[in-house]
Motif scaffolding. Structure first.
Motif, mmCIF file in Angstrom:
data_model
loop_
_atom_site.group_PDB
_atom_site.id
_atom_site.type_symbol
_atom_site.label_atom_id
_atom_site.label_comp_id
_atom_site.label_asym_id
_atom_site.label_seq_id
_atom_site.Cartn_x
_atom_site.Cartn_y
_atom_site.Cartn_z
ATOM 1 N N UNK A 148 -43.631 22.271 -29.748
ATOM 2 C CA UNK A 148 -44.256 21.020 -29.308
ATOM 3 C C UNK A 148 -43.299 19.846 -29.518
ATOM 4 N N UNK A 149 -42.608 19.829 -30.665
ATOM 5 C CA UNK A 149 -41.624 18.771 -30.912
ATOM 6 C C UNK A 149 -40.561 18.769 -29.819
ATOM 7 N N UNK A 150 -40.059 19.964 -29.500
ATOM 8 C CA UNK A 150 -39.032 20.072 -28.467
ATOM 9 C C UNK A 150 -39.590 19.695 -27.097
ATOM 10 N N UNK A 151 -40.834 20.089 -26.838
ATOM 11 C CA UNK A 151 -41.469 19.785 -25.552
ATOM 12 C C UNK A 151 -41.656 18.276 -25.387
ATOM 13 N N UNK A 155 -39.732 13.458 -22.583
ATOM 14 C CA UNK A 155 -39.225 12.085 -22.573
ATOM 15 C C UNK A 155 -37.840 12.004 -21.941
ATOM 16 N N UNK A 156 -36.977 12.980 -22.250
ATOM 17 C CA UNK A 156 -35.615 12.929 -21.714
ATOM 18 C C UNK A 156 -35.591 13.127 -20.202
ATOM 19 N N UNK A 157 -36.589 13.866 -19.668
ATOM 20 C CA UNK A 157 -36.656 14.105 -18.228
ATOM 21 C C UNK A 157 -37.655 13.181 -17.524
ATOM 22 N N UNK A 158 -38.318 12.343 -18.328
ATOM 23 C CA UNK A 158 -39.299 11.386 -17.798
ATOM 24 C C UNK A 158 -40.337 12.088 -16.931
ATOM 25 N N UNK A 159 -40.853 13.191 -17.471
ATOM 26 C CA UNK A 159 -41.865 13.964 -16.763
ATOM 27 C C UNK A 159 -43.049 14.222 -17.683
ATOM 28 N N UNK A 160 -44.209 14.316 -17.095
ATOM 29 C CA UNK A 160 -45.426 14.602 -17.846
ATOM 30 C C UNK A 160 -45.389 16.042 -18.366
#
Length: 225
Positions: A198-201, A206-211
């Motif tokens: 979950x932390x990585x997700x 955020x890094x890919x600016x995707x939901x």
């Protein structure tokens, strides 16, 4: 496992309030009572399978004890763990005691006896099995069984989903039940791995600016494989 080049936001500190109790309600009550003053039960031993949440509980207890300005000592045991001959800590936490080598086992035995001679100090120890089944010195196993002994029961799938969503919320992330169910079916099911995923997700999102969606979770797991 492939490492992702992400600026991962630090995971929130463990807290008893974020531990979904499931069948562990009595254990949580005992741990909270151990933090109170005066202390009724000064020795508790907990055990369970890897990923059941033992380390979370000990780290949460350490954080709360320090927050209450109690002198605290936390040991994450390994083959190099060494217990000082004298301990001034009022709250001592020993995680994964079954990893201790012979000399360290003697050190923990002596530490237990020193704490027992005091009126206000407490000791919380964790291991992978019940005291009588530990591969430790017999005198140490006996000591660990003198206090309260609790098994940390694994959570059911719905309880794991609740724990995952609570952890996500502590990071400001809303995680759908569908994504949680996907992770349960496609990732290792122990809580340690699930929370790290979950932390990585969260960082990947955020890094890919995707939901955070199932396709995004699938993409992350492929990156990690």
């Amino acid at each position: 496992m492939k490492q992702l080049a992400l600026d991962i936001m630090p995971s929130p500190l463990p807290a008893l309030s974020r531990f979904v109790p499931g069948r562990n309600t009595e254990l949580l009550q005992a741990l909270n009572a151990m933090l109170a003053r005066p202390v009724k039960e000064r020795f508790i031993y907990i055990w369970g399978v890897p990923g059941s949440g033992k380390s979370h509980l000990l780290q949460a207890m350490a954080a709360m004890s320090m927050r209450n300005q109690v002198n605290t000592a936390y040991f994450a045991c390994n083959s190099k763990t060494c217990f000082r001959e004298r301990s001034e800590a009022d709250c001592t936490l020993v995680d994964d005691a079954d990893r201790l080598e012979d000399n360290a086992q003697i050190g923990l035995f002596n530490l237990y006896n020193r704490i027992r001679e005091r009126d206000d100090a407490v000791l919380l120890v964790s291991g992978s099995s019940a005291p009588a089944q530990l591969k430790l010195r017999e005198d140490l196993m006996t000591r660990l069984g003198w206090g309260l002994v609790y098994r940390v029961h694994e959570l059911t799938d719905p309880e794991k989903i609740e724990a995952m969503q609570n952890h996500a919320l502590s990071r400001g992330l809303e995680l759908s039940g569908e994504v949680c169910d996907y992770l349960l079916r496609h990732e290792r099911r122990d809580l340690t791995t699930l929370m790290a995923t979950i932390d990585a997700l969260d960082s990947y999102s955020m890094s890919h600016r995707r939901k955070v969606t199932i396709p995004l979770a699938r993409e992350l797991l492929q990156e990690l494989s």
